[in-house]
Motif scaffolding. Structure first.
Motif, PDB file in Angstrom:
ATOM      1  N   THR A 254     111.057 -54.082  71.404  1.00  0.00           N
ATOM      2  CA  THR A 254     111.335 -53.114  70.340  1.00  0.00           C
ATOM      3  C   THR A 254     110.458 -51.877  70.489  1.00  0.00           C
ATOM      4  N   LEU A 255     109.181 -52.078  70.828  1.00  0.00           N
ATOM      5  CA  LEU A 255     108.294 -50.939  71.052  1.00  0.00           C
ATOM      6  C   LEU A 255     108.777 -50.094  72.227  1.00  0.00           C
ATOM      7  N   VAL A 256     109.228 -50.744  73.297  1.00  0.00           N
ATOM      8  CA  VAL A 256     109.731 -50.010  74.466  1.00  0.00           C
ATOM      9  C   VAL A 256     110.923 -49.139  74.071  1.00  0.00           C
ATOM     10  N   LEU A 257     111.841 -49.683  73.284  1.00  0.00           N
ATOM     11  CA  LEU A 257     113.019 -48.924  72.876  1.00  0.00           C
ATOM     12  C   LEU A 257     112.646 -47.786  71.933  1.00  0.00           C
ATOM     13  N   LEU A 258     111.718 -48.038  71.006  1.00  0.00           N
ATOM     14  CA  LEU A 258     111.281 -46.967  70.104  1.00  0.00           C
ATOM     15  C   LEU A 258     110.599 -45.837  70.883  1.00  0.00           C
ATOM     16  N   CYS A 259     109.757 -46.191  71.846  1.00  0.00           N
ATOM     17  CA  CYS A 259     109.077 -45.172  72.640  1.00  0.00           C
ATOM     18  C   CYS A 259     110.066 -44.423  73.525  1.00  0.00           C
ATOM     19  N   ALA A 260     111.088 -45.120  74.030  1.00  0.00           N
ATOM     20  CA  ALA A 260     112.116 -44.441  74.813  1.00  0.00           C
ATOM     21  C   ALA A 260     112.875 -43.443  73.953  1.00  0.00           C
ATOM     22  N   LEU A 261     113.146 -43.796  72.700  1.00  0.00           N
ATOM     23  CA  LEU A 261     113.796 -42.857  71.793  1.00  0.00           C
ATOM     24  C   LEU A 261     112.916 -41.643  71.550  1.00  0.00           C
ATOM     25  N   GLY A 262     111.627 -41.876  71.323  1.00  0.00           N
ATOM     26  CA  GLY A 262     110.711 -40.759  71.140  1.00  0.00           C
ATOM     27  C   GLY A 262     110.631 -39.883  72.370  1.00  0.00           C
ATOM     28  N   ALA A 263     110.608 -40.506  73.567  1.00  0.00           N
ATOM     29  CA  ALA A 263     110.555 -39.726  74.809  1.00  0.00           C
ATOM     30  C   ALA A 263     111.813 -38.902  74.991  1.00  0.00           C
ATOM     31  N   ALA A 264     112.969 -39.447  74.598  1.00  0.00           N
ATOM     32  CA  ALA A 264     114.220 -38.695  74.707  1.00  0.00           C
ATOM     33  C   ALA A 264     114.255 -37.523  73.727  1.00  0.00           C
ATOM     34  N   LEU A 265     113.758 -37.740  72.520  1.00  0.00           N
ATOM     35  CA  LEU A 265     113.784 -36.676  71.513  1.00  0.00           C
ATOM     36  C   LEU A 265     112.804 -35.545  71.837  1.00  0.00           C
ATOM     37  N   THR A 266     111.714 -35.861  72.522  1.00  0.00           N
ATOM     38  CA  THR A 266     110.697 -34.845  72.845  1.00  0.00           C
ATOM     39  C   THR A 266     110.816 -34.351  74.274  1.00  0.00           C
TER      40      THR A 266
END
Length: 245
Positions: free
Chosen positions: A170-182
């Protein structure tokens, strides 16, 4: 368009020509699985080639776990009490660190645009996220350092490892979302932390509760994992497309 051609070749069913244009219909079933396998193999080769980036999260995790006992003093009772929180805090920061450059290299060389134009972009993204998750899975055995560093009883370590196993994806997916948004923004590391940390708080709390033996915590952590697997890959893909527009 070498990357896209490779994926088209992998996705083409046996005995049929590979899709030669971007207007080809997306492959179904086994074709999407072939694209996933090709993407995963590519990402694993890149991880092996750039070992420093692959091991950065592991090194940071180990460093944080080793330094926190020095800051907290040598009281064994206190260290045992804070061991799950220390491990989870170190894991969150390590996954954040490992996600900073998740899409940067492919954005710079143009491969990311090809990946988004591939017949099965979600399968391509899934291969990348799976490879990144496998790299972050190295934190599971490293969490055993809590036994000598924090005086944690060996019988309590499996619960800590279980909590990390349920929460790290879940942390990996949340961080991937943050990386995509930024992606492509100046000061992306700060923005990534600001976006992800509030979203990661429930995972952090449930992970600590699971490690401490709270009965309902692993079920809730598993429910969060199921929701993340069902929703976040599509959200990350949409964020990447939005960033490329």
């Amino acid at each position: 368009m070498a990357f896209l051609s490779t994926l088209n070749d992998a996705a083409a069913p046996a005995g049929t020509p590979a899709a030669g244009s971007l207007s080809a219909q997306p492959p179904q079933g086994a074709g999407a699985l072939a694209v996933l396998g090709a993407s995963l193999r590519r990402e694993l080769r890149l991880l092996l080639r750039e070992r420093f980036d692959a091991l950065a999260a592991l090194g940071f995790f180990t460093l944080v776990l080793a330094l926190l006992p020095l800051a907290l003093g040598g009281e064994v009772a206190l260290l045992r009490q804070v061991a799950p929180a220390a491990a989870w805090t170190a894991a969150l920061l390590s996954v954040l660190l490992g996600s900073l450059r998740l899409f940067q290299a492919d954005l710079a060389n143009g491969a990311l645009e090809q990946q988004l134009l591939a017949p099965s972009p979600l399968a391509v993204l899934a291969g990348r996220l799976l490879a990144h998750g496998l790299a972050c899975a190295l934190l599971l055995p490293a969490s055993g350092l809590c036994v000598p560093f924090y005086g944690l009883e060996a019988a309590r370590w499996p619960a800590l490892a279980l909590s990390l196993g349920l929460g790290l994806p879940t942390l990996v997916l949340l961080c991937a979302l943050g990386a995509a948004l930024t992606l492509g923004s100046r000061g992306g590391g700060v923005l990534l932390a600001l976006l992800v940390l509030p979203l990661a708080v429930p995972v952090l709390l449930l992970g600590i509760g699971t490690a401490q033996g709270v009965a309902a915590a692993p079920w809730l952590l598993g429910a969060l994992l199921a929701a993340a697997l069902a929703l976040l890959p599509w959200t990350v893909l949409a964020a990447l497309r939005m960033g490329m527009d």
